[in-house]
Design a protein around this motif. Sequence first.
Motif, PDB file in Angstrom:
ATOM      1  N   ASP A   7     -36.398 -90.708 -82.149  1.00 24.31           N
ATOM      2  CA  ASP A   7     -36.204 -89.276 -82.387  1.00 24.31           C
ATOM      3  C   ASP A   7     -34.768 -88.847 -82.126  1.00 24.31           C
ATOM      4  O   ASP A   7     -34.367 -87.752 -82.495  1.00 24.31           O
ATOM      5  N   TYR A   8     -33.986 -89.698 -81.471  1.00 25.32           N
ATOM      6  CA  TYR A   8     -32.622 -89.360 -81.087  1.00 25.32           C
ATOM      7  C   TYR A   8     -31.578 -90.059 -81.950  1.00 25.32           C
ATOM      8  O   TYR A   8     -30.397 -90.033 -81.630  1.00 25.32           O
ATOM      9  N   MET A   9     -31.995 -90.679 -83.034  1.00 23.81           N
ATOM     10  CA  MET A   9     -31.071 -91.428 -83.889  1.00 23.81           C
ATOM     11  C   MET A   9     -29.913 -90.552 -84.372  1.00 23.81           C
ATOM     12  O   MET A   9     -28.776 -91.014 -84.452  1.00 23.81           O
ATOM     13  N   ILE A  10     -30.181 -89.299 -84.646  1.00 26.17           N
ATOM     14  CA  ILE A  10     -29.127 -88.397 -85.120  1.00 26.17           C
ATOM     15  C   ILE A  10     -28.004 -88.269 -84.082  1.00 26.17           C
ATOM     16  O   ILE A  10     -26.838 -88.132 -84.438  1.00 26.17           O
ATOM     17  N   CYS A  11     -28.346 -88.379 -82.811  1.00 32.07           N
ATOM     18  CA  CYS A  11     -27.337 -88.281 -81.757  1.00 32.07           C
ATOM     19  C   CYS A  11     -26.384 -89.480 -81.787  1.00 32.07           C
ATOM     20  O   CYS A  11     -25.240 -89.363 -81.372  1.00 32.07           O
ATOM     21  N   CYS A  12     -26.864 -90.600 -82.260  1.00 37.20           N
ATOM     22  CA  CYS A  12     -26.038 -91.813 -82.303  1.00 37.20           C
ATOM     23  C   CYS A  12     -25.155 -91.874 -83.547  1.00 37.20           C
ATOM     24  O   CYS A  12     -24.044 -92.377 -83.494  1.00 37.20           O
ATOM     25  N   TYR A  13     -25.671 -91.377 -84.656  1.00 33.84           N
ATOM     26  CA  TYR A  13     -24.973 -91.596 -85.921  1.00 33.84           C
ATOM     27  C   TYR A  13     -24.338 -90.365 -86.539  1.00 33.84           C
ATOM     28  O   TYR A  13     -23.516 -90.497 -87.428  1.00 33.84           O
ATOM     29  N   VAL A  14     -24.681 -89.181 -86.062  1.00 38.85           N
ATOM     30  CA  VAL A  14     -24.131 -87.960 -86.660  1.00 38.85           C
ATOM     31  C   VAL A  14     -23.152 -87.267 -85.717  1.00 38.85           C
ATOM     32  O   VAL A  14     -22.073 -86.866 -86.127  1.00 38.85           O
ATOM     33  N   MET A  15     -23.518 -87.166 -84.447  1.00 38.96           N
ATOM     34  CA  MET A  15     -22.647 -86.475 -83.490  1.00 38.96           C
ATOM     35  C   MET A  15     -21.369 -87.266 -83.286  1.00 38.96           C
ATOM     36  O   MET A  15     -21.391 -88.471 -83.109  1.00 38.96           O
ATOM     37  N   LYS A  16     -20.263 -86.575 -83.305  1.00 38.10           N
ATOM     38  CA  LYS A  16     -18.948 -87.216 -83.206  1.00 38.10           C
ATOM     39  C   LYS A  16     -18.446 -87.349 -81.772  1.00 38.10           C
ATOM     40  O   LYS A  16     -17.642 -88.203 -81.468  1.00 38.10           O
ATOM     41  N   ALA A  17     -18.937 -86.493 -80.877  1.00 39.61           N
ATOM     42  CA  ALA A  17     -18.430 -86.514 -79.506  1.00 39.61           C
ATOM     43  C   ALA A  17     -19.506 -86.018 -78.552  1.00 39.61           C
ATOM     44  O   ALA A  17     -20.471 -85.380 -78.956  1.00 39.61           O
ATOM     45  N   PHE A  18     -19.329 -86.303 -77.279  1.00 39.57           N
ATOM     46  CA  PHE A  18     -20.282 -85.837 -76.285  1.00 39.57           C
ATOM     47  C   PHE A  18     -20.277 -84.323 -76.168  1.00 39.57           C
ATOM     48  O   PHE A  18     -21.207 -83.750 -75.630  1.00 39.57           O
TER      49      PHE A  18
ATOM     50  N   THR B  37     -30.798 -94.725 -74.710  1.00 42.49           N
ATOM     51  CA  THR B  37     -29.683 -93.868 -74.324  1.00 42.49           C
ATOM     52  C   THR B  37     -28.964 -93.430 -75.590  1.00 42.49           C
ATOM     53  O   THR B  37     -28.122 -94.153 -76.121  1.00 42.49           O
ATOM     54  N   PRO B  38     -29.312 -92.263 -76.120  1.00 46.12           N
ATOM     55  CA  PRO B  38     -28.712 -91.813 -77.377  1.00 46.12           C
ATOM     56  C   PRO B  38     -27.248 -91.435 -77.230  1.00 46.12           C
ATOM     57  O   PRO B  38     -26.764 -91.184 -76.133  1.00 46.12           O
ATOM     58  N   GLY B  39     -26.563 -91.383 -78.355  1.00 45.76           N
ATOM     59  CA  GLY B  39     -25.152 -91.005 -78.394  1.00 45.76           C
ATOM     60  C   GLY B  39     -24.239 -92.210 -78.334  1.00 45.76           C
ATOM     61  O   GLY B  39     -24.668 -93.353 -78.293  1.00 45.76           O
ATOM     62  N   ASN B  40     -22.944 -91.967 -78.387  1.00 42.44           N
ATOM     63  CA  ASN B  40     -21.910 -92.996 -78.307  1.00 42.44           C
ATOM     64  C   ASN B  40     -22.073 -94.061 -79.385  1.00 42.44           C
ATOM     65  O   ASN B  40     -21.850 -95.242 -79.142  1.00 42.44           O
ATOM     66  N   GLY B  41     -22.513 -93.636 -80.554  1.00 44.72           N
ATOM     67  CA  GLY B  41     -22.685 -94.571 -81.659  1.00 44.72           C
ATOM     68  C   GLY B  41     -23.765 -95.600 -81.406  1.00 44.72           C
ATOM     69  O   GLY B  41     -23.820 -96.622 -82.077  1.00 44.72           O
ATOM     70  N   GLY B  42     -24.625 -95.366 -80.431  1.00 50.14           N
ATOM     71  CA  GLY B  42     -25.689 -96.301 -80.106  1.00 50.14           C
ATOM     72  C   GLY B  42     -25.236 -97.475 -79.248  1.00 50.14           C
ATOM     73  O   GLY B  42     -26.036 -98.327 -78.892  1.00 50.14           O
ATOM     74  N   ARG B  43     -23.966 -97.525 -78.888  1.00 53.18           N
ATOM     75  CA  ARG B  43     -23.422 -98.673 -78.144  1.00 53.18           C
ATOM     76  C   ARG B  43     -24.037 -98.857 -76.757  1.00 53.18           C
ATOM     77  O   ARG B  43     -24.124 -99.973 -76.268  1.00 53.18           O
TER      78      ARG B  43
ATOM     79  N   PRO C   9     -30.716 -88.294 -71.343  1.00 43.72           N
ATOM     80  CA  PRO C   9     -29.828 -88.579 -70.216  1.00 43.72           C
ATOM     81  C   PRO C   9     -28.416 -88.038 -70.399  1.00 43.72           C
ATOM     82  O   PRO C   9     -27.662 -87.937 -69.452  1.00 43.72           O
ATOM     83  N   ARG C  10     -28.033 -87.676 -71.614  1.00 48.06           N
ATOM     84  CA  ARG C  10     -26.691 -87.146 -71.863  1.00 48.06           C
ATOM     85  C   ARG C  10     -26.630 -85.614 -71.889  1.00 48.06           C
ATOM     86  O   ARG C  10     -25.564 -85.050 -71.994  1.00 48.06           O
ATOM     87  N   ASN C  11     -27.774 -84.967 -71.803  1.00 48.12           N
ATOM     88  CA  ASN C  11     -27.836 -83.499 -71.840  1.00 48.12           C
ATOM     89  C   ASN C  11     -27.050 -82.924 -70.663  1.00 48.12           C
ATOM     90  O   ASN C  11     -27.334 -83.214 -69.516  1.00 48.12           O
TER      91      ASN C  11
ATOM     92  N   CYS D 119     -23.313 -82.564 -77.148  1.00 48.08           N
ATOM     93  CA  CYS D 119     -24.437 -82.522 -76.206  1.00 48.08           C
ATOM     94  C   CYS D 119     -24.554 -81.158 -75.528  1.00 48.08           C
ATOM     95  O   CYS D 119     -25.588 -80.844 -74.942  1.00 48.08           O
ATOM     96  N   LYS D 120     -23.507 -80.350 -75.591  1.00 52.93           N
ATOM     97  CA  LYS D 120     -23.551 -79.027 -74.964  1.00 52.93           C
ATOM     98  C   LYS D 120     -24.582 -78.131 -75.630  1.00 52.93           C
ATOM     99  O   LYS D 120     -25.046 -77.163 -75.029  1.00 52.93           O
ATOM    100  N   THR D 121     -24.965 -78.433 -76.854  1.00 49.63           N
ATOM    101  CA  THR D 121     -25.971 -77.640 -77.550  1.00 49.63           C
ATOM    102  C   THR D 121     -27.359 -78.258 -77.445  1.00 49.63           C
ATOM    103  O   THR D 121     -28.325 -77.688 -77.924  1.00 49.63           O
TER     104      THR D 121
END
Length: 70
Positions: free
Chosen positions: A41-52, A11-17, A64-66, A55-57
């Motif tokens: 392949d989704y590591m960038i979503c956990c460590y680079v993206m600052k907010a959900f 589950t990518p995003g949210n800092g990987g939490r 699962p967060r798209n 995910c709009k892009t």
Amino acid sequence: MIIDVTGIELTPGNGGRDCLGNGERFYENGERVECCCDECDYMICCYVMKAFSDCKTCKDINCPRNVNKE
């Protein structure tokens, strides 16, 4: 749903939490689930993206967060 080669649901995003493959989870037998981040392949979503809102892009329909699953 994203399944790692080890069979772990990612589950990518949210800092990987929220990810079961973040290296902080345990199997039912008490063994630690190996960290899947380096090969994900989704590591960038956990460590680079600052907010959900980032995910709009996202155009990955398997994520699962798209928010654009049209």
